[in-house]
Design a protein around this motif. Structure first.
Motif, PDB file in Angstrom:
ATOM      1  N   SER A  33       0.828  -1.206   0.000  1.00  0.00           N
ATOM      2  CA  SER A  33       0.000   0.000   0.000  1.00  0.00           C
ATOM      3  C   SER A  33       0.864   1.258   0.000  1.00  0.00           C
ATOM      4  N   PRO A  34       0.307   2.399  -0.424  1.00  0.00           N
ATOM      5  CA  PRO A  34       1.065   3.657  -0.367  1.00  0.00           C
ATOM      6  C   PRO A  34       1.507   4.019   1.057  1.00  0.00           C
ATOM      7  N   ILE A  35       0.807   3.504   2.046  1.00  0.00           N
ATOM      8  CA  ILE A  35       1.141   3.786   3.441  1.00  0.00           C
ATOM      9  C   ILE A  35       2.518   3.228   3.792  1.00  0.00           C
ATOM     10  N   LEU A  36       2.838   2.063   3.233  1.00  0.00           N
ATOM     11  CA  LEU A  36       4.061   1.355   3.602  1.00  0.00           C
ATOM     12  C   LEU A  36       4.974   1.118   2.397  1.00  0.00           C
ATOM     13  N   SER A  37       4.917   2.040   1.438  1.00  0.00           N
ATOM     14  CA  SER A  37       5.664   1.860   0.190  1.00  0.00           C
ATOM     15  C   SER A  37       7.158   2.103   0.344  1.00  0.00           C
ATOM     16  N   GLY A  38       7.548   2.814   1.391  1.00  0.00           N
ATOM     17  CA  GLY A  38       8.952   3.181   1.553  1.00  0.00           C
ATOM     18  C   GLY A  38       9.310   4.492   0.887  1.00  0.00           C
ATOM     19  N   GLU A  39       8.319   5.136   0.224  1.00  0.00           N
ATOM     20  CA  GLU A  39       8.572   6.449  -0.370  1.00  0.00           C
ATOM     21  C   GLU A  39       8.665   7.509   0.729  1.00  0.00           C
ATOM     22  N   ASP A  40       9.159   8.696   0.350  1.00  0.00           N
ATOM     23  CA  ASP A  40       9.371   9.751   1.344  1.00  0.00           C
ATOM     24  C   ASP A  40       8.086  10.209   2.014  1.00  0.00           C
ATOM     25  N   ASP A  41       6.947  10.107   1.300  1.00  0.00           N
ATOM     26  CA  ASP A  41       5.680  10.548   1.878  1.00  0.00           C
ATOM     27  C   ASP A  41       4.875   9.382   2.463  1.00  0.00           C
ATOM     28  N   SER A  42       5.509   8.249   2.659  1.00  0.00           N
ATOM     29  CA  SER A  42       4.852   7.092   3.287  1.00  0.00           C
ATOM     30  C   SER A  42       5.239   7.027   4.763  1.00  0.00           C
ATOM     31  N   MET A  43       4.765   5.992   5.431  1.00  0.00           N
ATOM     32  CA  MET A  43       5.174   5.738   6.813  1.00  0.00           C
ATOM     33  C   MET A  43       6.389   4.819   6.852  1.00  0.00           C
TER      34      MET A  43
END
Length: 245
Positions: free
Chosen positions: A79-89
């Motif tokens: 999910s985008p929540i746990l994607s590892g991107e800078d705006d994720s968690m």
């Protein structure tokens, strides 16, 4: 996490920053707040104080987002929540295929069987996203596999270690899927609502509240007491569900 602690060292020598203060409160009040008719109101006040601190002490201008448990239940790690991107968690923990099932050993004086959590698809340290270098300072209170015990019996001593996650679909699909969310909203009174939300005490049925937390798993996400030391804790939609109900 960069702000100085407000919790006195005499209360918790392990609280090294402002973030840790919220973890101390949760450890101390876990059984005062949970499994009671007070839980929803306590949780909302806790989250209100968290959001207030973000705005007044950290300069945050937005609102408190939430994680829709059901939307990504089949693959929460993607999910985008746990994607590892800078705006994720942040991302999932490093994938350790041979990592054993997480086992939560209940502290002395707490009745019930140890809780065995099914495999996720992580198990190791979080290496991607904004919390890749985070230090977990408090807990565990309920012992976790592969985590050194806290130097204090109450879990409030200084026990620094990297953030770990073991995210996977098993807990999300079992306890926090779309059917469960719908059933929760149909409950006719607060007693039946909270029995589904948290599960009857000491039964092993943990409901969507625990299902959400244990979807993250790892350390500290797998420790009921130290759970707010996991940044994703604050996105669980417990308060949103109560508002909708």
């Amino acid at each position: 996490m960069d702000a100085p602690a407000k919790t006195p060292a005499s209360v918790s020598p392990g609280a090294k920053n402002r973030f840790d203060g919220f973890v101390v409160t949760h450890i101390q009040q876990t059984f005062t707040a949970h499994y009671s008719g007070n839980f929803q109101a306590w949780h909302r006040w806790f989250m209100h104080m968290w959001e207030k601190a973000l705005r007044e002490e950290c300069g945050y201008k937005g609102y408190q987002p939430y994680w829709d448990w059901a939307k990504y239940a089949e693959a929460p790690q993607d999910s985008p929540i746990l994607s590892g991107e800078d705006d994720s968690m942040g991302g999932n923990g490093e994938c350790l295929p041979d990592f054993p099932n997480s086992v939560i050993v209940l502290p002395e004086g707490v009745t019930g069987d140890d809780i065995v959590l099914p495999h996720g698809v992580g198990g190791g340290w979080v290496t991607k996203g904004p919390f890749a270098n985070m230090s977990v300072n408090l807990g565990p209170f309920g012992a976790l596999h592969d985590t050194a015990p806290n130097p204090q019996a109450d879990g409030l001593g200084y026990n620094p270690r990297p953030l770990k996650r073991h995210v996977g679909l098993a807990m999300n699909m079992r306890y926090a899927n779309a059917s469960t969310v719908w059933n929760l909203l149909q409950k006719p009174n607060i007693k039946e609502y909270r029995l589904l939300l948290e599960g009857p005490f000491n039964t092993g049925e943990i409901g969507p509240h625990g299902g959400g937390h244990y979807t993250i798993n790892g350390d500290p996400g797998g420790d009921f007491w130290t759970a707010p030391a996991e940044p994703a804790f604050y996105l669980h939609q417990t308060d949103r569900m109560w508002s909708l109900w």
